[in-house]
Design a protein around this motif. Structure first.
Motif, PDB file in Angstrom:
ATOM      1  N   THR A 173     -44.910 -16.869 -18.805  1.00 11.71           N
ATOM      2  CA  THR A 173     -46.053 -17.251 -19.411  1.00 11.71           C
ATOM      3  C   THR A 173     -46.279 -16.548 -20.236  1.00 11.71           C
ATOM      4  O   THR A 173     -46.151 -15.243 -20.615  1.00 11.71           O
ATOM      5  N   GLN A 174     -46.898 -17.346 -21.620  1.00  9.46           N
ATOM      6  CA  GLN A 174     -47.404 -16.249 -22.805  1.00  9.46           C
ATOM      7  C   GLN A 174     -48.926 -16.423 -22.480  1.00  9.46           C
ATOM      8  O   GLN A 174     -49.649 -15.654 -23.381  1.00  9.46           O
ATOM      9  N   ILE A 175     -49.479 -16.803 -21.289  1.00 12.73           N
ATOM     10  CA  ILE A 175     -51.081 -16.644 -21.196  1.00 12.73           C
ATOM     11  C   ILE A 175     -51.321 -15.209 -21.072  1.00 12.73           C
ATOM     12  O   ILE A 175     -50.814 -14.793 -20.129  1.00 12.73           O
ATOM     13  N   PRO A 176     -52.173 -14.715 -21.920  1.00  9.51           N
ATOM     14  CA  PRO A 176     -52.806 -13.225 -21.711  1.00  9.51           C
ATOM     15  C   PRO A 176     -53.376 -13.126 -20.195  1.00  9.51           C
ATOM     16  O   PRO A 176     -54.033 -14.152 -19.792  1.00  9.51           O
ATOM     17  N   ALA A 177     -52.955 -12.163 -19.508  1.00 12.64           N
ATOM     18  CA  ALA A 177     -53.588 -12.000 -18.070  1.00 12.64           C
ATOM     19  C   ALA A 177     -54.375 -10.604 -17.967  1.00 12.64           C
ATOM     20  O   ALA A 177     -54.468  -9.818 -18.850  1.00 12.64           O
ATOM     21  N   CYS A 178     -55.441 -10.652 -16.904  1.00 14.41           N
ATOM     22  CA  CYS A 178     -56.121  -9.451 -16.501  1.00 14.41           C
ATOM     23  C   CYS A 178     -56.244  -9.274 -15.072  1.00 14.41           C
ATOM     24  O   CYS A 178     -55.513 -10.083 -14.348  1.00 14.41           O
ATOM     25  N   LEU A 179     -56.588  -8.210 -14.485  1.00 15.08           N
ATOM     26  CA  LEU A 179     -56.634  -7.841 -13.219  1.00 15.08           C
ATOM     27  C   LEU A 179     -58.243  -7.971 -12.712  1.00 15.08           C
ATOM     28  O   LEU A 179     -58.943  -7.412 -13.202  1.00 15.08           O
TER      29      LEU A 179
END
Length: 544
Positions: free
Chosen positions: A394-400
């Motif tokens: 996926t190209q969706i930016p991610a976070c934790l």
């Protein structure tokens, strides 16, 4: 029956000349490509991984059998008594080796592969293994004798796997080697399968970061969308690496609880955990976590999760007691996952969750109100902004998101009192490109992020390393709830950490540089004047 494969020497396994686990991984992956002509990557992963698992079971069984032969021969047992003893299932299962009936033993399959249909032999082997081992019931794939499987290529793959022996200097060595190969294949299938892989594979460096932050030394570990079980495997590896701190000898003191809605992926997880010697209470085969929670009374010490991002089609009941902080919207399950996870945490439980970046700031459909309620309840411990391109699927930016039910000092643990505070870490500039499209977090990156969290929380690992927390402009900051409220409860780290301080240079060096640049600029002005004069002269000589 063909001659027995040559026993690998300790620390060295053979596969057509391969002398290392990396060589074995590479060669076996090339072998898997033999099936590309008949199946897409997402489908043939089940077939290839099932074959590798079968080969491992058979090799582990034969290794145990060799040990028994040696032990009993030394005791002077006669041939008839020895034969009877070798067929005693208890002698295998009591040392955690699966019983492999004759029809499923690899040598037996290889010997009959040319004269009988290989696909039928493999399906029968899987059937027999599941009948004899309750823990494998419904787990192994019976997909080899199908029209869409090229039987000739399947036979070639069996031949190549016959050269591989996943054993060496004892049971743990066998698990390490096959476990590494299985993980390598999962990762490669994840890359090859594109978006479809998102349901079963989380990049290894992201899993390692989650585990290093949470430090699951012992206790109950839960994953509500466990995929192929990578979170559990990494938790087990963490305990292995810190065996001296756990103090449990050879015992892995983790209780594993997982749920997975995709049946094929559930099978991968069961095989993955079996290979790594981890018993998992993976109750769900087709169980939807929201519609049919398989662990309703669980209160876990640790939750590790990478839910599917921004799913729109999910089972929502507005009166569900899990929605303590607000009913999640129908068209996005991000806050449903977060609240489900919170409902599973014990009194001092902690969680690490991978989510889309939008979860940190969204105000639509009541999500901002839910986030506000969670922050006011002091459940959010740390937010980490991840770099781009970590997820090939996926190209969706991610976070934790790191959640905690208790940020107090917690008595004997002597943690820092972080009630009313949230740690923000901006890691967007970290990592390196593994290839043109995929970034990975380096070990130093993981250590820096995890170390910052532990210094902030004041954990034993931080104290032992002499680490003390301090804000670092552009990277990390500890913000109080008043600051959060002033920023509308937005949890994006970049809003709080600010810009990195510019490096201070020697004033004399700066002055000299300005002098040099000024001189160069004046020279360019002079050249410009000369060119302008020459152009004017040329224009003046033109007759109009």
């Amino acid at each position: 029956m063909p001659p027995r494969q040559k026993k690998a020497t300790a620390g060295q396994l053979e596969l057509s000349g391969a002398t290392s686990v990396k060589d074995i991984e590479t060669l076996l992956w090339k072998a898997a490509d033999k099936l590309r002509g008949s199946m897409d990557p997402y489908r043939y992963k089940d077939l290839v991984l099932g074959l590798i698992f079968l080969k491992y079971l058979s090799d582990a069984f034969e290794e145990r059998r060799d040990q028994l032969v040696q032990e009993l021969t030394e005791e002077g047992l006669d041939e008839e008594a020895l034969k009877e003893f070798l067929e005693s299932q208890d002698e295998y299962t009591r040392v955690n080796v699966y019983w492999v009936p004759d029809v499923a033993r690899w040598n037996s399959i290889a010997a009959r592969a040319k004269s009988e249909g290989i696909g039928q032999l493999l399906d029968e082997a899987m059937d027999a293994l599941m009948r004899e081992n309750a823990a494998l019931t419904g787990v192994l794939p019976k997909i080899f004798n199908r029209d869409n499987v090229d039987q000739r290529r399947l036979g070639e793959l069996v031949d190549l796997l016959s050269d591989a022996r996943f054993t060496g200097d004892g049971e743990r060595r066998a698990q390490d080697v096959l476990g590494a190969v299985y993980e390598y294949f999962l990762g490669n299938f994840g890359r090859a399968a594109g978006k479809e892989a998102g349901s079963f594979y989380t990049p290894r460096s992201v899993v390692e970061l989650l585990v290093e932050v949470l430090e699951p030394y012992k206790g109950q570990v839960y994953d509500p969308c466990c995929g192929s079980g990578g979170m559990f495997v990494q938790a087990g590896k963490f305990v292995e690496a810190h065996r001296d701190l756990v103090g449990n000898g050879d015992k892995l003191d983790l209780s594993i609880y997982g749920q997975e809605s995709n049946d094929d992926t559930w099978r991968l997880a069961k095989m993955n955990l079996a290979i790594h010697g981890i018993d998992g209470n993976l109750a769900a085969r087709w169980g939807d976590t929201f519609a049919d929670d398989k662990h309703p009374d669980l209160k876990a010490d640790f939750v590790l999760a990478n839910p599917p991002f921004n799913i729109k089609d999910w089972h929502r009941v507005e009166t569900d007691p899990r929605w303590k902080y607000g009913v999640p919207p129908k068209n996005n399950a991000n806050y449903a996952w977060l609240q489900h996870i919170i409902s599973k945490l014990g009194e001092r439980g902690t969680a690490g969750v991978v989510l889309a970046n939008g979860s940190m700031s969204s105000q639509t459909s009541g999500e901002g109100d839910i986030r506000k309620a969670m922050v006011d309840a002091d459940l959010v411990a740390c937010m980490v902004a991840l770099p781009s391109q970590l997820f090939r699927t996926t190209q969706i930016p991610a976070c934790l998101w790191f959640l905690s039910k208790d940020k107090s000092p917690q008595g004997a643990r002597r943690l820092e009192d972080r009630r009313g505070e949230i740690l923000f870490i901006d890691a967007r500039e970290m990592g390196e490109m593994a290839d043109r499209t995929e970034r990975v977090l380096r070990p130093d990156d993981i250590a820096k992020i995890a170390g910052t969290y532990h210094a902030w929380r004041g954990t034993k690992s931080a104290r032992d390393a002499g680490m003390a927390y301090e804000d670092v402009a552009g990277f990390c900051v500890s913000a109080d709830l008043e600051t959060l409220r002033a920023n509308g409860y937005v949890l994006t780290p970049g809003r709080y950490v600010g810009a990195a301080k510019a490096e201070q240079e020697d004033p004399e060096v700066v002055a000299e540089r300005i002098k040099t640049l000024t001189g160069e600029l004046y020279e360019l002005f002079d050249k410009s004047d000369e060119l302008a004069k020459a152009v004017r002269e040329q224009l003046g000589s033109i007759d109009v």
